[in-house]
Design a protein around this motif. Sequence first.
Motif, PDB file in Angstrom:
ATOM      1  N   CYS A 163      24.086  -8.989 -23.099  1.00  0.00           N
ATOM      2  CA  CYS A 163      24.604 -10.558 -22.906  1.00  0.00           C
ATOM      3  C   CYS A 163      23.793 -10.631 -22.106  1.00  0.00           C
ATOM      4  O   CYS A 163      23.578 -10.335 -20.615  1.00  0.00           O
ATOM      5  CB  CYS A 163      26.028  -9.742 -22.611  1.00  0.00           C
ATOM      6  SG  CYS A 163      26.947  -8.699 -24.594  1.00  0.00           S
ATOM      7  N   ARG A 164      24.437 -12.510 -21.876  1.00  0.00           N
ATOM      8  CA  ARG A 164      24.131 -13.254 -20.423  1.00  0.00           C
ATOM      9  C   ARG A 164      24.334 -13.223 -18.889  1.00  0.00           C
ATOM     10  O   ARG A 164      25.974 -12.903 -19.114  1.00  0.00           O
ATOM     11  CB  ARG A 164      23.994 -14.424 -21.253  1.00  0.00           C
ATOM     12  CG  ARG A 164      23.592 -15.909 -19.664  1.00  0.00           C
ATOM     13  CD  ARG A 164      24.194 -17.042 -20.511  1.00  0.00           C
ATOM     14  NE  ARG A 164      23.037 -17.741 -19.199  1.00  0.00           N
ATOM     15  CZ  ARG A 164      24.232 -19.380 -19.364  1.00  0.00           C
ATOM     16  NH1 ARG A 164      24.839 -19.775 -19.862  1.00  0.00           N
ATOM     17  NH2 ARG A 164      23.142 -19.816 -18.184  1.00  0.00           N
ATOM     18  N   PRO A 165      23.694 -12.734 -18.186  1.00  0.00           N
ATOM     19  CA  PRO A 165      24.641 -12.619 -16.778  1.00  0.00           C
ATOM     20  C   PRO A 165      24.406 -14.316 -16.796  1.00  0.00           C
ATOM     21  O   PRO A 165      23.857 -15.415 -16.657  1.00  0.00           O
ATOM     22  CB  PRO A 165      22.932 -11.670 -16.189  1.00  0.00           C
ATOM     23  CG  PRO A 165      21.950 -11.594 -17.153  1.00  0.00           C
ATOM     24  CD  PRO A 165      22.130 -12.023 -18.040  1.00  0.00           C
ATOM     25  N   PRO A 166      25.735 -14.196 -16.063  1.00  0.00           N
ATOM     26  CA  PRO A 166      25.490 -15.722 -15.444  1.00  0.00           C
ATOM     27  C   PRO A 166      25.009 -16.400 -14.764  1.00  0.00           C
ATOM     28  O   PRO A 166      23.936 -15.584 -13.381  1.00  0.00           O
ATOM     29  CB  PRO A 166      27.095 -15.114 -14.265  1.00  0.00           C
ATOM     30  CG  PRO A 166      26.740 -13.918 -14.210  1.00  0.00           C
ATOM     31  CD  PRO A 166      26.681 -12.936 -14.721  1.00  0.00           C
ATOM     32  N   ASN A 167      24.852 -17.733 -14.550  1.00  0.00           N
ATOM     33  CA  ASN A 167      23.858 -18.368 -14.056  1.00  0.00           C
ATOM     34  C   ASN A 167      22.071 -18.106 -14.443  1.00  0.00           C
ATOM     35  O   ASN A 167      21.325 -18.383 -13.736  1.00  0.00           O
ATOM     36  CB  ASN A 167      23.809 -18.740 -12.935  1.00  0.00           C
ATOM     37  CG  ASN A 167      25.392 -19.569 -12.255  1.00  0.00           C
ATOM     38  OD1 ASN A 167      25.726 -20.239 -13.019  1.00  0.00           O
ATOM     39  ND2 ASN A 167      25.973 -19.308 -11.589  1.00  0.00           N
ATOM     40  N   ASN A 168      22.115 -17.348 -15.044  1.00  0.00           N
ATOM     41  CA  ASN A 168      20.941 -16.364 -14.976  1.00  0.00           C
ATOM     42  C   ASN A 168      20.554 -15.685 -14.436  1.00  0.00           C
ATOM     43  O   ASN A 168      19.359 -15.303 -14.104  1.00  0.00           O
ATOM     44  CB  ASN A 168      20.142 -18.035 -16.069  1.00  0.00           C
ATOM     45  CG  ASN A 168      20.080 -18.412 -17.060  1.00  0.00           C
ATOM     46  OD1 ASN A 168      20.741 -18.003 -17.985  1.00  0.00           O
ATOM     47  ND2 ASN A 168      19.668 -19.268 -17.249  1.00  0.00           N
ATOM     48  N   ARG A 169      21.023 -14.959 -13.553  1.00  0.00           N
ATOM     49  CA  ARG A 169      20.901 -14.176 -12.522  1.00  0.00           C
ATOM     50  C   ARG A 169      19.654 -13.203 -13.203  1.00  0.00           C
ATOM     51  O   ARG A 169      20.777 -12.813 -14.539  1.00  0.00           O
ATOM     52  CB  ARG A 169      21.829 -14.056 -11.668  1.00  0.00           C
ATOM     53  CG  ARG A 169      22.972 -12.521 -12.145  1.00  0.00           C
ATOM     54  CD  ARG A 169      23.415 -12.650 -11.178  1.00  0.00           C
ATOM     55  NE  ARG A 169      24.671 -11.682 -11.365  1.00  0.00           N
ATOM     56  CZ  ARG A 169      25.221 -10.693 -12.392  1.00  0.00           C
ATOM     57  NH1 ARG A 169      23.664  -9.986 -12.902  1.00  0.00           N
ATOM     58  NH2 ARG A 169      26.315 -10.073 -13.252  1.00  0.00           N
ATOM     59  N   THR A 170      19.193 -12.211 -12.852  1.00  0.00           N
ATOM     60  CA  THR A 170      18.823 -10.632 -12.423  1.00  0.00           C
ATOM     61  C   THR A 170      19.843 -10.283 -13.069  1.00  0.00           C
ATOM     62  O   THR A 170      21.260  -9.926 -12.704  1.00  0.00           O
ATOM     63  CB  THR A 170      17.769 -10.573 -11.698  1.00  0.00           C
ATOM     64  OG1 THR A 170      17.076 -11.219 -11.439  1.00  0.00           O
ATOM     65  CG2 THR A 170      17.370  -9.369 -12.287  1.00  0.00           C
ATOM     66  N   PRO A 171      19.994  -9.577 -14.060  1.00  0.00           N
ATOM     67  CA  PRO A 171      21.105  -8.424 -14.058  1.00  0.00           C
ATOM     68  C   PRO A 171      20.922  -7.361 -12.794  1.00  0.00           C
ATOM     69  O   PRO A 171      20.155  -6.730 -12.761  1.00  0.00           O
ATOM     70  CB  PRO A 171      20.576  -7.687 -15.527  1.00  0.00           C
ATOM     71  CG  PRO A 171      19.245  -7.943 -16.386  1.00  0.00           C
ATOM     72  CD  PRO A 171      18.734  -9.232 -15.148  1.00  0.00           C
ATOM     73  N   THR A 201      12.153  -6.830 -14.254  1.00  0.00           N
ATOM     74  CA  THR A 201      13.802  -6.381 -14.957  1.00  0.00           C
ATOM     75  C   THR A 201      13.035  -5.571 -16.377  1.00  0.00           C
ATOM     76  O   THR A 201      13.585  -4.257 -16.449  1.00  0.00           O
ATOM     77  CB  THR A 201      14.320  -7.137 -16.299  1.00  0.00           C
ATOM     78  OG1 THR A 201      14.602  -8.540 -14.137  1.00  0.00           O
ATOM     79  CG2 THR A 201      15.813  -6.702 -15.843  1.00  0.00           C
ATOM     80  N   ALA A 202      11.835  -6.059 -17.408  1.00  0.00           N
ATOM     81  CA  ALA A 202      11.335  -5.049 -18.384  1.00  0.00           C
ATOM     82  C   ALA A 202      10.927  -3.436 -18.108  1.00  0.00           C
ATOM     83  O   ALA A 202      11.470  -2.915 -18.411  1.00  0.00           O
ATOM     84  CB  ALA A 202      10.913  -5.425 -19.222  1.00  0.00           C
TER      85      ALA A 202
END
Length: 266
Positions: A163-171, A201-202
């Motif tokens: 699911c998309r993190p808000p404002n494309n922040r790093t999970p 992140t991956a």
Amino acid sequence: MICAFFWSACRTDKMAETTFHSLVENLEKYLEYQRDEGVQRLDVDRAVLAALAKEPEPELRAAPEAPVMATVPMTENFKTLEEIATHVSACRRCPLCQGRTHSVPGEGNADSPDLMFIGEGPGADEDAQGRPFVGKAGQLLTKMIEAMGYARADVFIANVVKCRPPNNRTPLPEEMDLCLPYLRQQIGLIKPKVIVGLGATAIKGLLGKTVGVTRLRGTWQEYEGIKLMPTFHPSYLLRDPSKKKEVWQDLLLVLKELGKEPPPRK
Ligand code: URA
């Protein structure tokens, strides 16, 4: 450095909206660069946080997140990718579910493909369509895949968080931990010959390593007995196209491992 730069700009009483936007954009780029380099934490001046909190820019603030956070480990043992996708679409294990339009479980050839590409998490385009890597970074990833002599449909593409993190922040680490069982089970079912890990992140999600991608890229790693090649994330390449050369070197190593040659360039 960020603090001085940002705070001095934020102090003006009447800040022009465009200035604020470009500052935030630059700051985002800087932070994304640090993230791609594997940086996990940054010290931020309280004054900067206070200045940001005052600015009435609703779309720049993360949506308030109610405490939806699973406290029990995932026990499901999924038999198919469809089961995983269905489960993911109703998942409420972490707060990212609250901002999603669509979950993005992943897509592609799930029958032991040569290649599985793993990114960080959906952005705005992916959230809107429910498909991985369909925005600008996705178009670049598709070009990379085609340059290797494959079609997008030949490979499987997925993300660490669905699911998309808000404002494309790093999970956040908790979000990654709660979502990773889906990816792990996907990999177990798909059985790719080689995994390409796109960005920090991956790599962190699959290997637990916080070593920067700059150091790890181009070196073979292993995930559960599957060869894994870390390389830069396509979003990073959009910001710094000079790094494409390195990524191509990494992808050539992948092709060599698969006993393939790149097709002649058009
Ligand atoms: N970036 C990612 O890491 N994944 C996507 O699906 C899109 C952009």
